[in-house]
Design an enzyme around this catalytic site. Structure first.
Site, mmCIF file in Angstrom:
data_model
loop_
_atom_site.group_PDB
_atom_site.id
_atom_site.type_symbol
_atom_site.label_atom_id
_atom_site.label_comp_id
_atom_site.label_asym_id
_atom_site.label_seq_id
_atom_site.Cartn_x
_atom_site.Cartn_y
_atom_site.Cartn_z
ATOM 1 N N ALA A 1 42.296 46.209 42.935
ATOM 2 C CA ALA A 1 43.282 45.530 42.897
ATOM 3 C C ALA A 1 43.285 44.189 42.050
ATOM 4 C CB ALA A 1 43.434 44.956 44.432
ATOM 5 N N SER B 1 40.437 44.205 39.263
ATOM 6 C CA SER B 1 40.157 45.205 37.504
ATOM 7 C C SER B 1 40.463 46.443 37.857
ATOM 8 C CB SER B 1 38.569 44.797 37.664
ATOM 9 O OG SER B 1 37.924 44.987 38.562
ATOM 10 N N ASP C 1 41.213 55.338 46.013
ATOM 11 C CA ASP C 1 40.253 55.169 45.588
ATOM 12 C C ASP C 1 38.774 54.989 46.827
ATOM 13 O OD1 ASP C 1 41.112 52.818 46.687
ATOM 14 O OD2 ASP C 1 40.938 51.523 45.290
ATOM 15 N N THR D 1 38.385 44.231 47.852
ATOM 16 C CA THR D 1 39.300 43.573 47.937
ATOM 17 C C THR D 1 40.052 43.361 49.222
ATOM 18 O OG1 THR D 1 39.826 43.110 45.589
ATOM 19 C CG2 THR D 1 41.734 42.547 46.813
#
Length: 502
Positions: free
Chosen positions: A26, A28, A270, A292
């Protein structure tokens, strides 16, 4: 950055099979070259970052106010640059590129027209137009009945709620295909449109037991919201991790300098890849995929669809090899990164390392509910923390050390609570908590987690999602063999780990 070590070949270059992991977070995105080498008993992955690019919400005027979007075209350019760099490094090392896999965050999607054109940048899941939509949808469909099918925790941004919120968009009648972010990017690489199942399971439209699109859920949404039209026709065929989606198109080959490399479906959520990248030795583990967001849970063989699980708002997301990720979302390090951003924009630059040192010197004083709705959108987190502290009658943290200590104590309190819930509701006993992802580098957070949970904490790998991505590709290509336990053995041999005791 390299993880583990790989023996050099006679000419000094690395020998082995190369896989490209595109891992989008979120904040990079990164492209990693993973080289798998070694004998049957000591296979390991040498993981090298070849490209990194910024990511984040973009605020755009929308006629009635502002809307948050993802800049997916920026991500696409970063991926192509990364593929080019991965190819160059592979040639330098004398390594054949065998596969490419993409993982990213979940729920957000691109709307694609019949001619393949993208109908605007995807909306961001923190967009405020989602306020109240989940409650309305579940009131109409029945929250108990809904959970019994898809097993998802109620989050305001689940894809089904985003679809309902966007049904009046001017472009909606033109939408031929709904593609979650990794599927969208994979379709641009290959020209083939599929829906990888670990990410699809976060939409709310999937049956958690059959691992297929749920006809009853889709038809119920269409009946309640006729503007959605034929929703099922807009959903691609599902594939499991390990399937070959297709090969790079001629245009992508020309742009990147690569050949017809296959794109392999991995755990494209992910977190699904990160859980494969947990270096566990047996099933008695819990995990915290820390970035994040923090995803806190256990790995199961089947979903838990009880009413008690629904009331606890625990989710059943599908994993690799028929597994279920039984977990809850915790707000995660988003609160800390937004705090640092707030201070920076106010003229005070605070380095993360300095913030953590200041926090370590502070005692535990104030704990707030970091999962409260106030902490979801971007904004002034220190002010929101102060408001939450006042509302609960606790000391208001002031200054860098107290504010950051409050954030970390609040996070680990949420971890402790969620771990207690998921282990009790699933019946899974755990001996260790594995922290993977960027948060595994935060020594204070890991130490506080061990103290709060009373369990050993193993931190690492930092690039758990990328490692999980690579080993699934390698098994699909026949370079690795075995079940998840075997793949996790490869991860252990490839990662630097640190243990924290309570």
């Amino acid at each position: 950055m390299s993880v583990g070590a790989t023996a050099p070949g006679p000419d000094g270059g690395t020998r082995g099979s190369g896989f490209v992991a595109v891992d989008l977070g979120a904040t990079s995105g990164r492209v990693m070259l993973g080289v798998v080498s070694g004998t049957a008993r000591d296979e390991h992955v040498d993981l090298t970052e070849v490209a990194r690019f910024a990511n984040g919400p973009v605020e755009v005027p929308d006629g009635t106010g502002t809307a948050l979007h993802w800049d997916v075209l920026h991500l696409w350019r970063g991926i192509l640059d990364g593929l080019r760099a991965a190819g160059a490094l592979a040639r330098e090392r004398g390594v054949e590129l065998v596969g490419i896999g993409i993982d990213s965050w979940a729920v957000d999607y691109g709307a694609v027209a019949a001619d393949g054109a993208l109908l605007g940048n995807p909306r961001h899941h923190r967009d405020l137009r989602l306020t109240g939509v989940a409650e309305e949808v579940l009131d109409r469909l029945g929250d108990t009945e809904h959970y019994a099918v898809n097993g998802l925790q109620t989050l305001p941004f689940n894809t089904e709620f985003q679809l309902v919120a966007g049904r009046h968009d001017a472009v909606w009648p033109l939408v031929d295909s709904i593609r979650l972010v990794p599927d969208l990017l994979g379709s641009w690489l290959t020209g083939v449109n599929v829906a990888e199942i670990t990410n699809a399971s976060t939409t709310g439209l999937l049956d958690a037991t059959t691992r297929r699109w749920s006809t009853p859920v889709v038809e119920a949404l269409q009946a309640e919201y006729p503007e959605l039209g034929d929703l099922r026709s807009r959903l691609a065929d599902l594939v499991e991790p390990g399937a070959v989606v297709g090969h790079l198109t001629e245009a992508v080959q020309a742009t990147t300098g690569l050949g017809a490399v296959p794109v392999i479906a991995v755990g494209s959520h992910d977190t699904a890849s990160a859980v494969v990248g947990v270096p566990a030795e047996d099933e008695r583990f819990a995990y915290i995929s820390s970035g994040t967001w923090s995803l806190v849970g256990v790995e199961l063989d089947s979903p838990v669809l009880t009413e008690e699980s629904r009331r606890a708002n625990v989710t059943n997301e599908l994993g690799v090899d028929g597994t279920v990720r039984y977990l809850k979302n915790v707000m995660g390090l988003w609160v800390l990164s937004e705090t640092l951003r707030t201070w920076r924009e106010a003229g005070t630059e605070v380095a993360l390392a300095d913030a953590l040192r200041a926090a370590a010197a502070e005692p535990r004083r104030t704990v707030v509910d970091v999962d409260a709705p106030a902490f979801l959108p971007p904004g002034d987190m220190p002010a929101r923390i102060a408001d939450a502290a006042r509302a609960s009658g606790q000391p208001v943290p002031e200054g860098v050390g107290p504010v950051v200590r409050c954030i970390l104590d609040s996070l680990v309190d949420a971890y402790r609570r969620v771990l207690g819930e998921v282990t009790r509701l699933s019946g899974r006993e755990v001996d260790v908590v594995h922290v993977v992802g960027g948060g595994s580098q935060n020594e204070l957070l890991c130490r506080l987690t061990a103290e709060a949970t009373g369990l050993s904490v193993v931190a690492g790998p930092v690039e758990g999602a990328a490692l999980g991505n690579v080993v699934v590709q390698a098994r699909a290509a026949g370079v690795l063999v075995g079940d998840l336990t075997a793949l996790r053995g490869v991860v252990r041999r490839s990662a630097r780990l640190r243990r924290y005791e309570p």
